[in-house]
Design an enzyme around this catalytic site. Sequence first.
Site, PDB file in Angstrom:
ATOM      1  N   TYR A 154       4.226 -13.171   4.810  1.00 11.16           N
ATOM      2  CA  TYR A 154       2.571 -12.459   3.985  1.00 11.16           C
ATOM      3  C   TYR A 154       3.519 -13.503   2.522  1.00 11.16           C
ATOM      4  O   TYR A 154       4.070 -13.632   1.837  1.00 11.16           O
ATOM      5  CB  TYR A 154       3.162 -11.018   3.169  1.00 11.16           C
ATOM      6  CG  TYR A 154       2.281 -10.194   2.181  1.00 11.16           C
ATOM      7  CD1 TYR A 154       1.456 -10.895   2.565  1.00 11.16           C
ATOM      8  CD2 TYR A 154       2.821  -8.932   1.439  1.00 11.16           C
ATOM      9  CE1 TYR A 154       0.119 -10.329   1.629  1.00 11.16           C
ATOM     10  CE2 TYR A 154       1.591  -8.691   0.973  1.00 11.16           C
ATOM     11  CZ  TYR A 154       0.478  -9.017   1.676  1.00 11.16           C
ATOM     12  OH  TYR A 154      -0.596  -8.132   0.247  1.00 11.16           O
ATOM     13  N   THR A 188       0.736  -0.943  -0.367  1.00  8.13           N
ATOM     14  CA  THR A 188      -0.208   0.352   0.296  1.00  8.13           C
ATOM     15  C   THR A 188       0.662   1.384  -0.075  1.00  8.13           C
ATOM     16  O   THR A 188       0.325   2.109  -0.493  1.00  8.13           O
ATOM     17  CB  THR A 188      -0.689   0.022   1.072  1.00  8.13           C
ATOM     18  OG1 THR A 188      -1.916  -1.233   0.755  1.00  8.13           O
ATOM     19  CG2 THR A 188      -1.917   1.003   1.232  1.00  8.13           C
ATOM     20  N   LYS A 238       0.617 -12.887   7.544  1.00  7.40           N
ATOM     21  CA  LYS A 238      -0.355 -11.969   6.866  1.00  7.40           C
ATOM     22  C   LYS A 238      -0.655 -13.099   6.047  1.00  7.40           C
ATOM     23  O   LYS A 238      -0.210 -13.386   4.645  1.00  7.40           O
ATOM     24  CB  LYS A 238       0.133 -10.839   6.251  1.00  7.40           C
ATOM     25  CG  LYS A 238      -1.315 -10.242   5.690  1.00  7.40           C
ATOM     26  CD  LYS A 238      -0.271  -8.848   4.671  1.00  7.40           C
ATOM     27  CE  LYS A 238      -1.418  -8.484   4.493  1.00  7.40           C
ATOM     28  NZ  LYS A 238      -0.812  -6.952   3.512  1.00  7.40           N
ATOM     29  N   ILE A 258      -4.356  -6.548   8.174  1.00 12.61           N
ATOM     30  CA  ILE A 258      -3.449  -5.817   8.553  1.00 12.61           C
ATOM     31  C   ILE A 258      -4.016  -5.471   6.974  1.00 12.61           C
ATOM     32  O   ILE A 258      -4.004  -5.927   5.841  1.00 12.61           O
ATOM     33  CB  ILE A 258      -1.829  -6.516   7.624  1.00 12.61           C
ATOM     34  CG1 ILE A 258      -0.998  -6.935   9.221  1.00 12.61           C
ATOM     35  CG2 ILE A 258      -1.445  -4.741   6.600  1.00 12.61           C
ATOM     36  CD1 ILE A 258       0.454  -7.608   8.879  1.00 12.61           C
TER      37      ILE A 258
END
Length: 276
Positions: A125, A46, A153, A196
């Site tokens: 992730y 992001t 994540k 998240i």
Amino acid sequence: MTLTGLYVPLITPFAADGSVALDALERLAHDVLGAGASGVVALGTTGEPSSLSPAERSTVVDLLAGVCTDLGRQLIVGTSDPAEVPASAAAALTLVPPFVRPGEDGVVAYFSALAARSPVPLVIYHVPYRTAQPLSAATLRRLAAVPGVAGLKLAVGGIDADTIDLLAGPPAGFAILGGDDVVISPLLALGAAGGILASAHLATASFARLTRSWDAGLGHRLARLSAALFAEPNPAVVKAVLHEQGRIPTPDVRLPLLPASKESTRTALDRLSETL
């Protein structure tokens, strides 16, 4: 160290001259942490880290490390090289190696080697629709047993059989954090420790409340907001809404991303008004 609750992967706001708007970034960090987030993520997807220069990335991390230290909150740093992460950080968010598809044994070997030399714990992730590397629940449990791996994540694009398997018997001391904003409510209902969530730039207090105490009705409303915020490539719509609110100086993103359309921005604002 416990990773639980809401973590906001902060955008990187840009000024009219194209530079990083550090004052706006600092205000955003204070906003989300003041609204109940457990911490923030610097240089997550992001934050458009691939479009930032090394000096810009370093400045962003230093600024957010200072804010988190001052407020007693956790900083997670997105990186493939944990050696670049300040010692004050709670963890490094590290992607499953993309594109090469090393296989599940290769992924375990990779993170075992990375964790052994990392000065901070790792949060893996796992986003297979981007990396092209699937991982079974059994492999995720193997990763959870690696010393120095603190959490995951989880962003597999929905709720699949491996997600249900993993959350039905989560490894002790291993934080499973939802990373698909639209389905964070069912992930929390299944037992995820938090999320998240880029959507939590908006309605932060509501997302924080949801991660602390799951509520189906609130979850449904926030899912509609998340769907609107991800209608175009992230973080274009998030930035457009933050700019409309006067919280960042421009809605700009850097190539290859393009600014959000007026239609998507208006829909997201409408969904936000329904949530608040």
